[in-house]
Write a protein that holds these residues in place. Structure first.
Motif, PDB file in Angstrom:
ATOM      1  N   LYS A  18      23.695  27.704  -1.105  1.00 40.29           N
ATOM      2  CA  LYS A  18      24.317  26.394  -1.301  1.00 40.29           C
ATOM      3  C   LYS A  18      24.176  25.496  -0.073  1.00 40.29           C
ATOM      4  N   TYR A  19      24.309  26.045   1.112  1.00 39.01           N
ATOM      5  CA  TYR A  19      24.325  25.233   2.324  1.00 39.01           C
ATOM      6  C   TYR A  19      22.987  25.176   3.058  1.00 39.01           C
ATOM      7  N   PHE A  20      22.006  25.956   2.644  1.00 36.27           N
ATOM      8  CA  PHE A  20      20.705  25.906   3.300  1.00 36.27           C
ATOM      9  C   PHE A  20      20.083  24.509   3.269  1.00 36.27           C
ATOM     10  N   PRO A  21      20.175  23.765   2.163  1.00 33.82           N
ATOM     11  CA  PRO A  21      19.608  22.408   2.168  1.00 33.82           C
ATOM     12  C   PRO A  21      20.180  21.510   3.264  1.00 33.82           C
ATOM     13  N   SER A  22      21.393  21.803   3.735  1.00 33.70           N
ATOM     14  CA  SER A  22      21.995  21.020   4.823  1.00 33.70           C
ATOM     15  C   SER A  22      21.246  21.207   6.132  1.00 33.70           C
ATOM     16  N   SER A  23      20.385  22.216   6.189  1.00 38.54           N
ATOM     17  CA  SER A  23      19.619  22.467   7.409  1.00 38.54           C
ATOM     18  C   SER A  23      18.203  21.910   7.320  1.00 38.54           C
ATOM     19  N   LEU A  24      17.894  21.209   6.238  1.00 35.77           N
ATOM     20  CA  LEU A  24      16.542  20.687   6.037  1.00 35.77           C
ATOM     21  C   LEU A  24      16.474  19.188   6.299  1.00 35.77           C
ATOM     22  N   THR A  25      15.328  18.727   6.728  1.00 34.59           N
ATOM     23  CA  THR A  25      15.083  17.311   6.948  1.00 34.59           C
ATOM     24  C   THR A  25      13.596  17.033   6.717  1.00 34.59           C
ATOM     25  N   LYS A  26      13.254  15.792   6.615  1.00 34.85           N
ATOM     26  CA  LYS A  26      11.872  15.336   6.450  1.00 34.85           C
ATOM     27  C   LYS A  26      11.191  16.021   5.269  1.00 34.85           C
ATOM     28  N   ASN A  27       9.993  16.578   5.486  1.00 38.52           N
ATOM     29  CA  ASN A  27       9.218  17.157   4.386  1.00 38.52           C
ATOM     30  C   ASN A  27       9.908  18.332   3.704  1.00 38.52           C
ATOM     31  N   THR A  28      10.650  19.114   4.470  1.00 39.91           N
ATOM     32  CA  THR A  28      11.322  20.258   3.850  1.00 39.91           C
ATOM     33  C   THR A  28      12.449  19.799   2.921  1.00 39.91           C
ATOM     34  N   PHE A  29      13.130  18.720   3.293  1.00 38.63           N
ATOM     35  CA  PHE A  29      14.179  18.198   2.405  1.00 38.63           C
ATOM     36  C   PHE A  29      13.563  17.572   1.160  1.00 38.63           C
ATOM     37  N   ILE A  30      12.432  16.910   1.314  1.00 39.14           N
ATOM     38  CA  ILE A  30      11.729  16.358   0.150  1.00 39.14           C
ATOM     39  C   ILE A  30      11.318  17.494  -0.788  1.00 39.14           C
ATOM     40  N   TRP A  31      10.795  18.584  -0.207  1.00 37.79           N
ATOM     41  CA  TRP A  31      10.445  19.754  -1.031  1.00 37.79           C
ATOM     42  C   TRP A  31      11.666  20.214  -1.832  1.00 37.79           C
ATOM     43  N   PHE A  32      12.811  20.340  -1.158  1.00 42.14           N
ATOM     44  CA  PHE A  32      14.013  20.810  -1.851  1.00 42.14           C
ATOM     45  C   PHE A  32      14.431  19.858  -2.966  1.00 42.14           C
ATOM     46  N   THR A  33      14.448  18.570  -2.688  1.00 43.99           N
ATOM     47  CA  THR A  33      14.936  17.611  -3.674  1.00 43.99           C
ATOM     48  C   THR A  33      13.994  17.456  -4.865  1.00 43.99           C
ATOM     49  N   THR A  34      12.757  17.891  -4.717  1.00 50.71           N
ATOM     50  CA  THR A  34      11.815  17.792  -5.829  1.00 50.71           C
ATOM     51  C   THR A  34      11.568  19.132  -6.508  1.00 50.71           C
ATOM     52  N   SER A  35      12.275  20.171  -6.066  1.00 48.05           N
ATOM     53  CA  SER A  35      12.153  21.484  -6.717  1.00 48.05           C
ATOM     54  C   SER A  35      12.802  21.427  -8.100  1.00 48.05           C
ATOM     55  N   PRO A  36      12.226  22.129  -9.083  1.00 48.90           N
ATOM     56  CA  PRO A  36      12.788  22.101 -10.426  1.00 48.90           C
ATOM     57  C   PRO A  36      14.195  22.695 -10.485  1.00 48.90           C
ATOM     58  N   PRO A  37      15.022  22.214 -11.418  1.00 52.30           N
ATOM     59  CA  PRO A  37      16.366  22.768 -11.600  1.00 52.30           C
ATOM     60  C   PRO A  37      16.293  24.280 -11.844  1.00 52.30           C
ATOM     61  N   ASN A  38      17.264  24.989 -11.290  1.00 55.15           N
ATOM     62  CA  ASN A  38      17.393  26.453 -11.440  1.00 55.15           C
ATOM     63  C   ASN A  38      16.189  27.234 -10.924  1.00 55.15           C
ATOM     64  N   SER A  39      15.435  26.654 -10.008  1.00 54.28           N
ATOM     65  CA  SER A  39      14.271  27.368  -9.467  1.00 54.28           C
ATOM     66  C   SER A  39      14.602  28.157  -8.209  1.00 54.28           C
ATOM     67  N   ILE A  40      15.771  27.931  -7.630  1.00 53.62           N
ATOM     68  CA  ILE A  40      16.195  28.660  -6.437  1.00 53.62           C
ATOM     69  C   ILE A  40      17.481  29.401  -6.782  1.00 53.62           C
ATOM     70  N   TYR A  41      17.425  30.717  -6.724  1.00 58.46           N
ATOM     71  CA  TYR A  41      18.605  31.505  -7.071  1.00 58.46           C
ATOM     72  C   TYR A  41      18.804  32.690  -6.150  1.00 58.46           C
ATOM     73  N   THR A  42      17.882  32.896  -5.193  1.00 55.98           N
ATOM     74  CA  THR A  42      18.072  33.950  -4.174  1.00 55.98           C
ATOM     75  C   THR A  42      17.615  33.416  -2.833  1.00 55.98           C
TER      76      THR A  42
END
Length: 86
Positions: free
Chosen positions: A62-86
């Motif tokens: 849940k909190y890992f995205p808070s550690s991302l910025t720039k390209n890595t945050f863009i990757w996260f925000t464009t990942s498909p729903p329910n694609s990250i679960y572990t």
């Protein structure tokens, strides 16, 4: 007018998990995948910064995205729903 809606890449049960009483979300070192940055080093820093919360997989997800910025945050925000679960 169409509005884009952000949908988290992880399931609702992770999103709905709550921190234990008295805990606050740490301020995380940001990772933008710059040339000199190591993903392994960033994950290690993240787990250390999580402290006792690192025991719970849901909190780390849940909190890992808070550690991302720039390209890595863009990757996260464009990942498909329910694609990250572990």
């Amino acid at each position: 007018m169409n509005h884009l809606i952000f949908v988290f890449a992880f399931p609702d049960n992770i999103l709905q998990s709550e921190l234990p009483r008295g805990y606050k979300v740490p301020k995380f070192l940001k990772f933008g995948h710059e040339l000199e940055e190591s993903t392994i080093e960033h994950v290690a820093h993240f787990q250390i910064e999580c402290g006792d919360l690192a025991i719970d997989e849901f909190f780390k997800i849940k909190y890992f995205p808070s550690s991302l910025t720039k390209n890595t945050f863009i990757w996260f925000t464009t990942s498909p729903p329910n694609s990250i679960y572990t």
